[in-house]
Design an enzyme around this catalytic site. Sequence first.
Site, mmCIF file in Angstrom:
data_model
loop_
_atom_site.group_PDB
_atom_site.id
_atom_site.type_symbol
_atom_site.label_atom_id
_atom_site.label_comp_id
_atom_site.label_asym_id
_atom_site.label_seq_id
_atom_site.Cartn_x
_atom_site.Cartn_y
_atom_site.Cartn_z
ATOM 1 N N CYS A 1 0.830 -1.202 0.000
ATOM 2 C CA CYS A 1 0.000 0.000 0.000
ATOM 3 C C CYS A 1 0.868 1.257 0.000
ATOM 4 O O CYS A 1 1.973 1.255 0.541
ATOM 5 C CB CYS A 1 -0.853 0.017 1.263
ATOM 6 S SG CYS A 1 -2.175 -1.171 1.216
ATOM 7 N N ASP B 1 -4.078 -0.831 10.744
ATOM 8 C CA ASP B 1 -4.913 -1.264 9.616
ATOM 9 C C ASP B 1 -6.401 -0.979 9.842
ATOM 10 O O ASP B 1 -7.198 -1.106 8.909
ATOM 11 C CB ASP B 1 -4.718 -2.770 9.362
ATOM 12 C CG ASP B 1 -3.380 -3.059 8.693
ATOM 13 O OD1 ASP B 1 -2.689 -2.104 8.311
ATOM 14 O OD2 ASP B 1 -3.033 -4.250 8.555
ATOM 15 N N ARG C 1 -7.484 -6.775 -2.693
ATOM 16 C CA ARG C 1 -6.207 -7.320 -2.205
ATOM 17 C C ARG C 1 -6.408 -8.024 -0.867
ATOM 18 O O ARG C 1 -5.653 -8.945 -0.537
ATOM 19 C CB ARG C 1 -5.186 -6.183 -1.990
ATOM 20 C CG ARG C 1 -4.614 -5.607 -3.273
ATOM 21 C CD ARG C 1 -3.466 -4.687 -2.942
ATOM 22 N NE ARG C 1 -2.554 -5.361 -2.036
ATOM 23 C CZ ARG C 1 -1.772 -4.758 -1.147
ATOM 24 N NH1 ARG C 1 -1.756 -3.449 -1.058
ATOM 25 N NH2 ARG C 1 -0.988 -5.448 -0.352
HETATM 26 C C1 UD1 Z 1 2.619 -5.451 8.415
HETATM 27 C C2 UD1 Z 1 1.258 -5.673 7.812
HETATM 28 C C3 UD1 Z 1 0.497 -4.389 7.710
HETATM 29 C C4 UD1 Z 1 0.425 -3.712 9.057
HETATM 30 C C5 UD1 Z 1 1.821 -3.564 9.657
HETATM 31 C C6 UD1 Z 1 1.807 -3.007 11.073
HETATM 32 C C7 UD1 Z 1 1.625 -7.566 6.363
HETATM 33 C C8 UD1 Z 1 1.673 -8.053 4.969
HETATM 34 N N1 UD1 Z 1 1.429 -6.253 6.516
HETATM 35 O O1 UD1 Z 1 3.334 -4.613 7.525
HETATM 36 O O2 UD1 Z 1 -0.818 -4.677 7.227
HETATM 37 O O3 UD1 Z 1 -0.141 -2.441 8.894
HETATM 38 O O4 UD1 Z 1 2.470 -4.837 9.694
HETATM 39 O O5 UD1 Z 1 1.033 -3.802 11.891
HETATM 40 O O6 UD1 Z 1 1.704 -8.324 7.299
HETATM 41 N N2 UD1 Z 1 9.936 -0.056 9.246
HETATM 42 C C9 UD1 Z 1 11.191 0.485 9.077
HETATM 43 N N3 UD1 Z 1 12.170 -0.323 8.585
HETATM 44 C C10 UD1 Z 1 11.966 -1.631 8.258
HETATM 45 C C11 UD1 Z 1 10.672 -2.170 8.457
HETATM 46 C C12 UD1 Z 1 9.686 -1.351 8.954
HETATM 47 O O7 UD1 Z 1 11.432 1.645 9.355
HETATM 48 O O8 UD1 Z 1 12.912 -2.303 7.826
HETATM 49 C C13 UD1 Z 1 8.850 0.814 9.756
HETATM 50 C C14 UD1 Z 1 7.760 1.009 8.716
HETATM 51 O O9 UD1 Z 1 8.077 2.039 7.820
HETATM 52 C C15 UD1 Z 1 6.579 1.339 9.591
HETATM 53 C C16 UD1 Z 1 6.810 0.481 10.826
HETATM 54 O O10 UD1 Z 1 8.193 0.155 10.826
HETATM 55 O O11 UD1 Z 1 6.613 2.672 9.958
HETATM 56 C C17 UD1 Z 1 5.972 -0.785 10.851
HETATM 57 O O12 UD1 Z 1 6.315 -1.621 9.795
HETATM 58 P P1 UD1 Z 1 6.177 -3.203 9.841
HETATM 59 O O13 UD1 Z 1 5.749 -3.642 11.197
HETATM 60 O O14 UD1 Z 1 7.419 -3.785 9.278
HETATM 61 O O15 UD1 Z 1 4.983 -3.434 8.849
HETATM 62 P P2 UD1 Z 1 4.899 -4.438 7.653
HETATM 63 O O16 UD1 Z 1 5.504 -5.740 8.026
HETATM 64 O O17 UD1 Z 1 5.359 -3.763 6.420
#
Ligand code: UD1
Length: 427
Positions: A124, A315, A408
Amino acid sequence: MKGIRMQGGIPLQGKVRIQGSKNAALPILAATLLTNEVSYIQNCPRIADVHRFVHLLRELGCLVHWQEKGIRVQPGENEELSCERAEARRMQGEAITGMRSSLCLLGALLGRCGCVTMEHPGGCVIGERPINLHIKALQQMGVEFREEEGLLSAQVKEEKMHGAEITLEFPSVGATENVLLAAVKADGDTRILGAAREPEVTALCEFLMACGAQIEGIGGSELLVHGDRPLHGTRYTVPSDRIVAGTYLFACIGCGGSVLLTEAPWEQMEAVTLVAEKMGAQCITSEEGLFVQCSKRPQAIPYLRTGSYPGFPTDLQSVAMAVLTKADGSSCIEENIFENRFRIAEPLKDMGAEIVLKDGRHAMITGVEHLRGNRMEACELRGGAALVLAGLAAEGESFVTGQHFIERGYENICRDLRELGARIISV
Ligand code: UD1
């Protein structure tokens, strides 16, 4: 033009079954790559992201079949998953860039073949979504990263990855999942400190355990993985989707009425039902699922913060916002996970909502008595669902385009809401 047409202002009544969880199913599908044997993933939702993931698994040479109750995946010892092929393979295209979950292939393919080259995964458009935490953690386990012609290339330096003590600066769901996928195949133990505690991480741990992995601390923020245990195929039932259940719960609050969300995973929804009750809904849990009743105009929530589990899920922030526009009083939402999650404020304002955004992280909402039906465009998954809810809570007719974003994550949002008595149709 294709879209969702609805007539607002009708209270909801009835019951609907909640589908399997998208965010649990996708990393589990990636995890099936870690063994040659057949796995059966039951209650897998039939949504666009899962279809895309199935496409990716087939590209990797897996035999994948839909069955009545879910998906059968057979990686086997196929040529496509050999190390030589893995070195030459470039994972590109819409299935990679269109969903963030394709990133799980990083940990899974490193565990399986020791290297992977892929385009930057998408998902997204709700913020920058960097992958620095994934990269840093996997580097600690002996993985080398390069940027090659715009592609991300990862390679295990020695013969195998090795265990490590990894501290995540933020409890990233995806980074925790990638480390788990790599750690079960690594030599030695891996300790993850500051791990995400989301139920979808727990589901992945349960699946890996059912395959023969050894993981301690499941459900907590400190996980210990004993690496390199022999893994085998298994049968696993994906838990129901707490975000879909939450969406229909807020739909009931927005429209009024009483609904039974069968199989809703209410044990994972405490923060959500707490907010629902503050808004004036009654939530009753039972073996059957979650019953929600709301007979009057919702109350405002003075301060709603999103947070990592067990906090209020980001979400569900958009659907909560859609309903709070009609609440009695003023609400403030603080978004703490993704910086770009207020994109629906403008279309809501066009319907008559009063919303003021501040510093990208706060939305101040003054409830209005009525929203006007309108034509709207969904630009992302959860925001799209929120626009549908706004349309149902508004007076008159609404039309939402960009339905493919909603598909999706929702098997069939129109069918589900019709089962609850809404007048809504996909045209
Ligand atoms: C997953 C979910 C998503 C949900 C989110 C938080 C899936 C497919 N998606 O997304 O629906 O909204 O968890 O509950 O399971 N971040 C960094 N660096 C990184 C990784 C993350 O800075 O390497 C930051 C992101 O920009 C964001 C935060 O950490 O601000 C949370 O991200 P993350 O928990 O990793 O979410 P997703 O796994 O992408």
